[in-house]
Design a protein around this motif. Structure first.
Motif, PDB file in Angstrom:
ATOM      1  N   UNK A   6      13.551  -8.285 -18.122  1.00 31.15           N
ATOM      2  CA  UNK A   6      12.497  -7.348 -17.701  1.00 31.15           C
ATOM      3  C   UNK A   6      13.024  -6.519 -16.533  1.00 31.15           C
ATOM      4  N   UNK A   7      12.672  -5.238 -16.519  1.00 33.73           N
ATOM      5  CA  UNK A   7      13.105  -4.390 -15.418  1.00 33.73           C
ATOM      6  C   UNK A   7      12.113  -4.528 -14.277  1.00 33.73           C
ATOM      7  N   UNK A   8      12.510  -5.252 -13.265  1.00 35.71           N
ATOM      8  CA  UNK A   8      11.646  -5.420 -12.107  1.00 35.71           C
ATOM      9  C   UNK A   8      12.396  -4.945 -10.866  1.00 35.71           C
ATOM     10  N   UNK A   9      11.641  -4.426  -9.935  1.00 38.28           N
ATOM     11  CA  UNK A   9      12.208  -3.881  -8.697  1.00 38.28           C
ATOM     12  C   UNK A   9      11.428  -4.429  -7.512  1.00 38.28           C
ATOM     13  N   UNK A  10      12.163  -4.914  -6.518  1.00 43.04           N
ATOM     14  CA  UNK A  10      11.509  -5.424  -5.318  1.00 43.04           C
ATOM     15  C   UNK A  10      11.691  -4.420  -4.176  1.00 43.04           C
ATOM     16  N   UNK A  11      10.706  -4.326  -3.318  1.00 39.25           N
ATOM     17  CA  UNK A  11      10.801  -3.457  -2.146  1.00 39.25           C
ATOM     18  C   UNK A  11      10.147  -4.126  -0.950  1.00 39.25           C
ATOM     19  N   UNK A  12      10.641  -3.801   0.241  1.00 37.81           N
ATOM     20  CA  UNK A  12      10.035  -4.350   1.458  1.00 37.81           C
ATOM     21  C   UNK A  12       9.569  -3.211   2.360  1.00 37.81           C
ATOM     22  N   UNK A  57      10.129   1.904  -1.647  1.00 36.86           N
ATOM     23  CA  UNK A  57      11.463   1.307  -1.666  1.00 36.86           C
ATOM     24  C   UNK A  57      11.788   0.705  -3.024  1.00 36.86           C
ATOM     25  N   UNK A  58      10.811   0.015  -3.597  1.00 36.14           N
ATOM     26  CA  UNK A  58      11.029  -0.607  -4.909  1.00 36.14           C
ATOM     27  C   UNK A  58      11.287   0.450  -5.982  1.00 36.14           C
ATOM     28  N   UNK A  59      10.613   1.583  -5.853  1.00 33.40           N
ATOM     29  CA  UNK A  59      10.760   2.654  -6.853  1.00 33.40           C
ATOM     30  C   UNK A  59      11.953   3.548  -6.566  1.00 33.40           C
ATOM     31  N   UNK A  60      12.670   3.276  -5.471  1.00 35.57           N
ATOM     32  CA  UNK A  60      13.838   4.090  -5.133  1.00 35.57           C
ATOM     33  C   UNK A  60      13.464   5.484  -4.655  1.00 35.57           C
ATOM     34  N   UNK A  91       4.287   6.304  -8.314  1.00 38.16           N
ATOM     35  CA  UNK A  91       5.077   5.197  -8.845  1.00 38.16           C
ATOM     36  C   UNK A  91       4.734   4.966 -10.327  1.00 38.16           C
ATOM     37  N   UNK A  92       3.450   5.079 -10.641  1.00 41.72           N
ATOM     38  CA  UNK A  92       3.012   4.918 -12.036  1.00 41.72           C
ATOM     39  C   UNK A  92       3.609   6.017 -12.919  1.00 41.72           C
ATOM     40  N   UNK A  93       3.744   7.215 -12.352  1.00 43.02           N
ATOM     41  CA  UNK A  93       4.317   8.335 -13.117  1.00 43.02           C
ATOM     42  C   UNK A  93       5.783   8.070 -13.459  1.00 43.02           C
ATOM     43  N   UNK A  94       6.427   7.174 -12.712  1.00 41.07           N
ATOM     44  CA  UNK A  94       7.814   6.789 -13.011  1.00 41.07           C
ATOM     45  C   UNK A  94       7.868   5.565 -13.929  1.00 41.07           C
ATOM     46  N   UNK A  95       6.716   5.156 -14.421  1.00 38.96           N
ATOM     47  CA  UNK A  95       6.681   4.077 -15.402  1.00 38.96           C
ATOM     48  C   UNK A  95       6.535   2.682 -14.830  1.00 38.96           C
TER      49      UNK A  95
END
Ligand code: MG
Length: 164
Positions: A6-12, A57-60, A91-95
């Motif tokens: 699964x493509x998951x991204x973490x951000x702080x 951060x999570x979404x880059x 962020x939702x617009x980036x999927x």
């Protein structure tokens, strides 16, 4: 291992505001009765600011200060919950959707225990998740850590996991 992970991204995210008498204290989109509140260009919602940076951060993406500059008069007194909604849409617009969020607030007083459920509920509705996907912890600064300990500042940190 077979198949795709699964493509998951973490951000702080992390934020800090000075507290002064006569200002409003807003934490996670909830108004907290308090003699002191945040000194800020916006409504000074430290918790939401840390969550916004974690999501970005999570979404880059760029950070909160780049997206909503405090030199822009249109953000004077801004409702940070509204800013979080805007970031959620970006962020939702980036999927991406929010998998979960975990955050800690450091505030000497007042105690936030009585407001934690309301904060979780508010954040959950802003982020389109169940309250069980939102962790909110509140701690004092044990009377130390300089201005946090004297009740002259509020700090928050957040971790957000985004999934596709
Ligand atoms: Mg801030």
């Amino acid at each position: 291992m077979t198949g795709m992970a699964a493509d998951v991204r973490v951000g702080t995210g992390w934020d800090l505001h000075r507290l002064e008498e006569g200002r409003n204290l807003v934490v996670g989109g909830v108004s907290i009765p308090s003699p002191k509140g945040s000194v800020a260009h916006s409504d000074g919602d430290t918790l939401i600011h840390s969550i916004i940076d974690a999501m970005l951060g999570a979404a880059g993406m760029d950070d909160i200060g780049t997206l909503f500059p405090d030199t822009d008069p249109s953000y004077c007194g801004a409702d940070s919950a509204e800013l979080l909604s805007q970031v959620f849409e970006l962020v939702a617009a980036r999927g991406f959707h929010v998998c979960n969020l975990d955050a800690t607030i450091v505030l000497q007083s007042p105690k936030l225990g009585p407001y934690k459920a309301a904060i979780r509920q508010r954040l959950a509705s802003l982020l389109g998740v169940e309250p069980s996907c939102v962790g909110v912890k509140a701690k004092t600064a044990e009377g130390i850590l300089g201005e946090l300990g004297t009740g002259s500042a509020i700090m928050a940190q957040a971790v957000v996991l985004l999934g596709t």
